[in-house]
Design an enzyme around this catalytic site. Sequence first.
Site, mmCIF file in Angstrom:
data_model
loop_
_atom_site.group_PDB
_atom_site.id
_atom_site.type_symbol
_atom_site.label_atom_id
_atom_site.label_comp_id
_atom_site.label_asym_id
_atom_site.label_seq_id
_atom_site.Cartn_x
_atom_site.Cartn_y
_atom_site.Cartn_z
ATOM 1 N N TRP A 41 36.062 36.155 46.868
ATOM 2 C CA TRP A 41 35.664 37.080 45.791
ATOM 3 C C TRP A 41 35.406 38.462 46.367
ATOM 4 O O TRP A 41 34.348 38.714 46.924
ATOM 5 C CB TRP A 41 34.399 36.572 45.096
ATOM 6 C CG TRP A 41 34.586 35.237 44.456
ATOM 7 C CD1 TRP A 41 35.121 35.012 43.219
ATOM 8 C CD2 TRP A 41 34.241 33.958 44.995
ATOM 9 N NE1 TRP A 41 35.138 33.662 42.965
ATOM 10 C CE2 TRP A 41 34.602 32.994 44.030
ATOM 11 C CE3 TRP A 41 33.670 33.529 46.193
ATOM 12 C CZ2 TRP A 41 34.414 31.631 44.225
ATOM 13 C CZ3 TRP A 41 33.483 32.177 46.395
ATOM 14 C CH2 TRP A 41 33.850 31.238 45.415
ATOM 15 N N HIS A 94 32.258 36.307 39.231
ATOM 16 C CA HIS A 94 32.619 35.164 38.397
ATOM 17 C C HIS A 94 31.441 34.870 37.463
ATOM 18 O O HIS A 94 30.369 35.468 37.611
ATOM 19 C CB HIS A 94 33.001 33.928 39.234
ATOM 20 C CG HIS A 94 32.016 33.558 40.312
ATOM 21 N ND1 HIS A 94 32.174 32.470 41.117
ATOM 22 C CD2 HIS A 94 30.847 34.143 40.707
ATOM 23 C CE1 HIS A 94 31.156 32.390 41.960
ATOM 24 N NE2 HIS A 94 30.343 33.389 41.730
ATOM 25 N N ARG A 148 36.325 42.290 40.155
ATOM 26 C CA ARG A 148 36.812 42.060 41.521
ATOM 27 C C ARG A 148 37.280 43.380 42.120
ATOM 28 O O ARG A 148 38.015 44.121 41.476
ATOM 29 C CB ARG A 148 37.986 41.060 41.519
ATOM 30 C CG ARG A 148 37.666 39.692 40.907
ATOM 31 C CD ARG A 148 37.120 38.695 41.906
ATOM 32 N NE ARG A 148 36.607 37.518 41.221
ATOM 33 C CZ ARG A 148 37.286 36.375 41.067
ATOM 34 N NH1 ARG A 148 38.515 36.264 41.565
ATOM 35 N NH2 ARG A 148 36.743 35.362 40.437
ATOM 36 N N GLN A 184 36.126 35.614 32.056
ATOM 37 C CA GLN A 184 36.120 34.195 32.386
ATOM 38 C C GLN A 184 35.303 33.446 31.338
ATOM 39 O O GLN A 184 34.467 34.036 30.648
ATOM 40 C CB GLN A 184 35.460 33.944 33.743
ATOM 41 C CG GLN A 184 36.304 34.316 34.938
ATOM 42 C CD GLN A 184 35.695 33.827 36.254
ATOM 43 O OE1 GLN A 184 34.487 33.611 36.354
ATOM 44 N NE2 GLN A 184 36.533 33.670 37.265
ATOM 45 N N VAL A 237 30.941 23.179 44.259
ATOM 46 C CA VAL A 237 31.264 21.877 43.656
ATOM 47 C C VAL A 237 31.769 20.917 44.730
ATOM 48 O O VAL A 237 32.306 21.331 45.757
ATOM 49 C CB VAL A 237 32.338 22.014 42.541
ATOM 50 C CG1 VAL A 237 31.751 22.639 41.286
ATOM 51 C CG2 VAL A 237 33.558 22.773 43.028
ATOM 52 N N ALA A 248 31.119 21.335 36.438
ATOM 53 C CA ALA A 248 31.238 22.751 36.072
ATOM 54 C C ALA A 248 32.705 23.121 36.094
ATOM 55 O O ALA A 248 33.507 22.488 36.781
ATOM 56 C CB ALA A 248 30.457 23.618 37.058
#
Length: 348
Positions: free
Chosen positions: A158, A179, A205, A219, A262, A316
């Site tokens: 990112w 994000h 970004r 998003q 995650v 998620a």
Amino acid sequence: MDIKKDLEELKNRALEQLKDVDDDQGLEKWRVFYLGKKSPLNQVLRGLASLPIEERRLVGAMSNDLKLLFESNVEQKRLSLYSSAVTTLQEKGRLDVTLPGRPVAQGRLHPTTRIVRQICDIFSAMGFQVVEGPEVETDYYNFEALNIPKDHPARDMWDTFWIDRKDENGERTTLLRTHTSPMQIRVMEKTTPPIRVVVPGKVYRYEATDATHESMFYQVEGLAVDKGVTFGDLKGCLYEFARRLFGPERKARFRCDYFPFVEPGVEMAIDCFVCAGKGCRLCSNTGWIEILGAGMVHPDVLRHVNYDPDVYTGFAFGMGVERIPILRYGIEDIRLFYGNDLRFLRQF
Ligand code: PHE
């Protein structure tokens, strides 16, 4: 009977003068003079009391008739002034009342707004709540709490717009969120499970822009946390979402991917809705189109918000919004979305 004659004269004089009135101001002057408080007619009416009874009746009736006559003449004159004004305009060619009205330009929703709403509607129907969060974030929410410590190589995923300068320790704390995932933390901090939320919003970004890269885009994040949430729930939920957005015949594919927050992490693709998996330009001949990243919430992330990972689990996901209309309508350049060119926006 002097008064009768006076009234007769008053009537003739008044109507004669009214003929010469040719605009609204003139008409108003006339009205004030002949119908106002100080009008000759009112003076006659005021003098009535001193007249003998029969005469009083007669003069009273006559004055009232005259008053009504004056009033109706004012209205008539008003109408005729109005219609002659319209005729004048028509003759000058400025107003053709038979022309159809000019259409009022109709506004419409931005393509991004439409897709965001569709996505949120689908998840709402599945019991997810829609929430929003700040675009100016801290390093803690955007990275740290999401299991991306300082100097972690994953930060390179990112490119970040920092808002503050480095402090004396060489650290920066404020940024534009890269994000919508920081909202996972904010939501978990504020609530106790069961949690089901979707978070639409802008992200930023620090990248050179080109046909496939914008420095700002949208998003939609999703988060579900409860006792006993499994990877099967993730698959079932996202598969159902894809079928509702892209059509009931869609197939879904999940493959391993890496996101620090995650474990396991996946990337989800749907079979190409143009060639149905055979391979075409849209899907770069792979038959599949990637639409989102997802995974089971990392135990360390749960610990960051004081959830016991042995009690609670969750999944998620996060998806780019513009990608969807880009695929659906074959839009060649993402910069068109926020370039504010009406020729582009009017097509939706
Ligand atoms: N936040 C990730 C990104 O922007 C997407 C993501 C969200 C992945 C949630 C997994 C889970 O790339």
